[in-house]
Design an enzyme around this catalytic site. Structure first.
Site, mmCIF file in Angstrom:
data_model
loop_
_atom_site.group_PDB
_atom_site.id
_atom_site.type_symbol
_atom_site.label_atom_id
_atom_site.label_comp_id
_atom_site.label_asym_id
_atom_site.label_seq_id
_atom_site.Cartn_x
_atom_site.Cartn_y
_atom_site.Cartn_z
ATOM 1 N N GLU A 48 0.832 -1.213 0.000
ATOM 2 C CA GLU A 48 0.000 0.000 0.000
ATOM 3 C C GLU A 48 0.859 1.251 0.000
ATOM 4 O O GLU A 48 2.010 1.234 0.437
ATOM 5 C CB GLU A 48 -0.965 0.002 1.189
ATOM 6 C CG GLU A 48 -0.311 -0.242 2.549
ATOM 7 C CD GLU A 48 -0.296 0.973 3.442
ATOM 8 O OE1 GLU A 48 -0.170 2.107 2.909
ATOM 9 O OE2 GLU A 48 -0.363 0.800 4.670
ATOM 10 N N ARG A 73 -1.801 -1.945 11.926
ATOM 11 C CA ARG A 73 -2.567 -2.588 10.848
ATOM 12 C C ARG A 73 -2.312 -1.837 9.536
ATOM 13 O O ARG A 73 -3.178 -1.200 8.953
ATOM 14 C CB ARG A 73 -4.060 -2.604 11.178
ATOM 15 C CG ARG A 73 -4.419 -3.488 12.350
ATOM 16 C CD ARG A 73 -5.929 -3.602 12.556
ATOM 17 N NE ARG A 73 -6.578 -4.244 11.402
ATOM 18 C CZ ARG A 73 -7.457 -3.629 10.607
ATOM 19 N NH1 ARG A 73 -7.772 -2.348 10.803
ATOM 20 N NH2 ARG A 73 -8.012 -4.279 9.593
ATOM 21 N N CYS A 78 7.611 -1.128 -1.712
ATOM 22 C CA CYS A 78 8.755 -2.040 -1.816
ATOM 23 C C CYS A 78 9.863 -1.767 -0.809
ATOM 24 O O CYS A 78 10.415 -2.702 -0.223
ATOM 25 C CB CYS A 78 9.312 -2.059 -3.236
ATOM 26 S SG CYS A 78 10.170 -0.553 -3.769
ATOM 27 N N HIS A 117 12.876 0.252 -7.807
ATOM 28 C CA HIS A 117 12.398 -0.911 -7.061
ATOM 29 C C HIS A 117 13.542 -1.551 -6.278
ATOM 30 O O HIS A 117 14.663 -1.658 -6.781
ATOM 31 C CB HIS A 117 11.788 -1.944 -8.013
ATOM 32 C CG HIS A 117 11.261 -3.148 -7.306
ATOM 33 N ND1 HIS A 117 10.296 -3.070 -6.320
ATOM 34 C CD2 HIS A 117 11.578 -4.478 -7.411
ATOM 35 C CE1 HIS A 117 10.034 -4.276 -5.861
ATOM 36 N NE2 HIS A 117 10.806 -5.146 -6.505
ATOM 37 N N ASP A 134 12.014 -11.070 -2.717
ATOM 38 C CA ASP A 134 11.308 -9.819 -3.001
ATOM 39 C C ASP A 134 9.863 -9.955 -2.548
ATOM 40 O O ASP A 134 9.068 -10.647 -3.176
ATOM 41 C CB ASP A 134 11.375 -9.502 -4.498
ATOM 42 C CG ASP A 134 10.732 -8.170 -4.847
ATOM 43 O OD1 ASP A 134 10.281 -7.460 -3.921
ATOM 44 O OD2 ASP A 134 10.666 -7.844 -6.043
#
Length: 281
Positions: A48, A73, A78, A117, A134
């Protein structure tokens, strides 16, 4: 030196992390532990971008990652996922370094995308080759199991098939691509491309600031969430909700009600939406 690099693996709260991801298997540095923790993390913690959507880059400080993703929560993108996994694997006794990739999914030329990334290179005692781990690639073609860094082989994990290929480019080092098999297209699709030199955690602090604050970044413009379950993959991209079942069937629908989206994000993605944040834009 970054906070991650100067941290002591012995101070990492491994019990809390493993409890959050639901791993109660071996804690010795071996292939079974690596595969088990990797899959448990991928299934337990959602992808998210709500911090970036709120107008700020998420903190990569180890204590903040624990507070947000382990004790709270929330999920992350990444850098958060893989830096958290990095610390956990080091606490388990693995040797870990980081790699950086260009996300080439949908791109005609790999060099048209910047390196944004983060992934992990993991050395496993007794194994001849390092693994690529990953847990932070927000797509249905993401790895659910770590794979050895070797060309010419196919790997299956969690019902997904992957392989490595070398892409043509102008640089001096081979450009590897992680490819996922697309059942609908019946073809291999490159997900991201990378060279194999290590990157430092401080590099990802710079990448994180760019991705999390640049007004041209897709992560600052719309909600982007992913949740992988054993039987399905759920994705929210702006107002479009996509569900991909393990048999390959796909359903999509447009969401128009903010209250419905918030309920869905909290119930289906397991994310507590920050107060005052608007998800539909």
């Amino acid at each position: 030196m970054s906070e991650l690099e100067k941290s002591d693996p012995e101070k990492f709260d491994l019990d809390a992390y493993l409890g959050r991801v639901g791993w109660d298997g071996p804690r010795r540095a071996g292939p079974e532990t690596l595969r088990g923790v990797h899959l448990a993390h991928a299934l337990a913690l959602p992808f998210e971008n709500l911090d970036a959507l709120s107008g700020r880059a998420p903190s990569l400080d180890p204590a903040d990652l624990m507070a947000k993703m382990v004790h709270g929560r929330r999920g992350g993108y990444c850098y958060e996922h893989n830096l958290l996994l990095w610390r956990a694997l080091e606490a388990l006794g693995f040797r870990v370094s980081a790699l950086a990739a260009r996300v080439v999914l949908g791109a005609e030329v790999p060099e048209s995308r910047p390196r944004t990334h983060a992934m992990l290179r993991v050395e496993v005692p007794g194994e001849p080759l390092p693994y690529l781990a990953d847990v932070g690639f927000g797509a249905a073609g993401a790895l659910l199991a770590p794979v050895p860094l070797v060309l010419g082989a196919e790997f299956e994990g969690g019902g997904r098939r992957h392989r490595f290929a070398v892409l043509p480019h102008e640089g001096p080092s081979p450009l590897w691509a992680l490819q996922a098999y697309d059942r609908r297209a019946r073809d291999w699709v490159s997900q991201y491309a990378f060279t194999r030199e290590p990157f430092a955690a401080v590099d990802f602090e710079v990448f994180n600031w760019h991705v999390g604050t640049n007004p041209r970044s897709p992560f600052t413009a719309r909600a982007y969430l992913q949740r992988t379950r054993p039987d399905r993959h759920l994705a929210l991209d702006g107002s479009k909700l996509t569900e991909i079942r393990v048999n390959g069937s796909v359903t999509e629908r447009e969401l128009t009600d903010e209250a419905e989206v918030r309920r869905l994000v909290e119930a289906e993605f397991g994310i507590e939406v920050p107060e005052g944040l608007t998800l539909l834009r």
